[in-house]
Design an enzyme around this catalytic site. Structure first.
Site, mmCIF file in Angstrom:
data_model
loop_
_atom_site.group_PDB
_atom_site.id
_atom_site.type_symbol
_atom_site.label_atom_id
_atom_site.label_comp_id
_atom_site.label_asym_id
_atom_site.label_seq_id
_atom_site.Cartn_x
_atom_site.Cartn_y
_atom_site.Cartn_z
ATOM 1 N N ASP A 70 0.858 -1.094 0.081
ATOM 2 C CA ASP A 70 0.104 0.071 -0.077
ATOM 3 C C ASP A 70 0.882 1.403 0.085
ATOM 4 O O ASP A 70 1.886 1.341 0.596
ATOM 5 C CB ASP A 70 -0.917 -0.024 1.162
ATOM 6 N N GLY A 151 -0.258 7.748 -11.420
ATOM 7 C CA GLY A 151 -0.918 8.313 -10.204
ATOM 8 C C GLY A 151 -0.507 9.900 -10.096
ATOM 9 O O GLY A 151 -0.433 10.543 -10.952
ATOM 10 N N ARG A 179 8.912 2.803 -3.834
ATOM 11 C CA ARG A 179 8.647 1.247 -4.251
ATOM 12 C C ARG A 179 10.189 0.409 -4.288
ATOM 13 O O ARG A 179 9.955 -0.655 -3.787
ATOM 14 C CB ARG A 179 7.721 1.194 -5.480
HETATM 15 P P1 ITT Z 1 -3.288 -1.993 -5.462
HETATM 16 O O1 ITT Z 1 -4.188 -3.070 -6.102
HETATM 17 O O2 ITT Z 1 -2.088 -2.611 -5.130
HETATM 18 O O3 ITT Z 1 -3.993 -1.696 -3.876
HETATM 19 P P2 ITT Z 1 -3.779 0.682 -6.114
HETATM 20 O O4 ITT Z 1 -3.616 1.383 -7.516
HETATM 21 O O5 ITT Z 1 -5.397 0.744 -5.583
HETATM 22 O O6 ITT Z 1 -3.314 -0.772 -6.462
HETATM 23 P P3 ITT Z 1 -2.565 1.864 -3.729
HETATM 24 O O7 ITT Z 1 -4.020 1.565 -3.127
HETATM 25 O O8 ITT Z 1 -1.308 1.729 -3.121
HETATM 26 O O9 ITT Z 1 -2.679 1.069 -5.013
HETATM 27 O O10 ITT Z 1 -2.394 3.407 -4.454
HETATM 28 C C1 ITT Z 1 -2.765 4.530 -3.698
HETATM 29 C C2 ITT Z 1 -2.706 5.715 -4.481
HETATM 30 O O11 ITT Z 1 -1.479 6.229 -4.900
HETATM 31 C C3 ITT Z 1 -3.205 5.765 -6.129
HETATM 32 O O12 ITT Z 1 -3.809 6.856 -6.468
HETATM 33 C C4 ITT Z 1 -1.891 5.504 -6.970
HETATM 34 O O13 ITT Z 1 -2.082 5.913 -8.111
HETATM 35 C C5 ITT Z 1 -0.872 6.191 -6.146
HETATM 36 N N1 ITT Z 1 0.399 5.727 -6.346
HETATM 37 C C6 ITT Z 1 0.915 4.687 -5.762
HETATM 38 N N2 ITT Z 1 2.077 4.433 -6.036
HETATM 39 C C7 ITT Z 1 2.494 5.725 -6.653
HETATM 40 C C8 ITT Z 1 3.627 5.947 -7.412
HETATM 41 O O14 ITT Z 1 4.795 5.368 -7.430
HETATM 42 N N3 ITT Z 1 3.725 7.396 -8.067
HETATM 43 C C9 ITT Z 1 2.710 7.833 -7.965
HETATM 44 N N4 ITT Z 1 1.398 7.735 -7.369
HETATM 45 C C10 ITT Z 1 1.474 6.493 -6.907
#
Ligand code: ITT
Length: 195
Positions: A70, A151, A179
């Protein structure tokens, strides 16, 4: 045990792409590869609890070596928001541009634009769970810039750089990112455990 294969319980193809580049020695198996659902809820108020919940759910379905993660964007002037609510910051539609625009609007009155990405990776090996953290410090840009990544990458400028993560080459993001840091710790652990 499947040597050098590990299941990444995520619904996000961008995370899978990054993880495969960060962990070249491992074959990342995805939920799609083994025809299971990747849509796991995130009911808790911490990244740690949600990552553990995701990996335990995936493990109970597969009994494979697996990890899940997460990630949250924590903005200092907003008391750590959006944090655990990063994905749905502007609503359940989970739209990247809506999320970024809301964050830029909420940050407008503030001088301090410092922020950090924090990733919690939860690993499950033979039913035992382990946690690894990765943090990338930086600041929020004034507007979205760049096409790479995903994201919130277009509005995040890592410390020591002048461009957003979405403007920098993906190789740079995969070297310095939250990450990358968390997954490098996981790789070290797996190497020491000879998995
Ligand atoms: P999971 O199935 O792994 O949960 P997810 O896309 O729902 O996938 P998260 O809940 O961890 O993943 O995402 C949280 C938010 O953070 C989401 O809006 C992502 O786009 C953003 N995010 C996660 N990693 C990022 C990164 O490396 N750079 C920019 N935004 C990121």
């Amino acid at each position: 045990m499947i040597t050098n294969s590990i299941l990444f319980g995520t619904s996000n193809p961008n995370k899978i792409k990054e993880a495969q580049k960060i962990l070249p020695k491992y074959t990342i198996v995805t939920p799609t590869d083994i025809h299971i659902s990747s849509d796991i809820d995130e009911p808790y108020l911490t990244l740690e609890k949600n990552a553990l919940h995701k990996v335990q759910t995936i493990y109970s379905m597969t009994h494979m070596h697996c990890f899940a993660e997460d990630t949250g964007l924590e903005v200092s002037a907003l008391d750590g928001a959006p944090g655990v609510h990063t994905a749905r910051y502007a609503g359940v539609q989970r739209n990247d541009m809506d999320n970024m625009q809301l964050l830029l609007k909420n940050l407008e009155p503030h001088k301090d634009r410092s922020a950090r990405f924090r990733t919690i990776v939860a690993l499950c090996i033979s039913g035992e769970t382990y946690i690894f953290e990765g943090i990338l410090r930086g600041k929020i840009s004034l507007e979205p810039l760049g096409e790479a990544g995903f994201g919130y990458d277009p509005i995040f400028i890592p410390r020591g750089y002048t461009q957003t993560l979405a403007e920098l080459p993906s190789e740079v993001k995969n070297e310095i990112s939250h990450r990358a840091k968390a997954l490098s710790k996981l790789a070290l652990f797996l190497g020491q455990a000879d998995i």
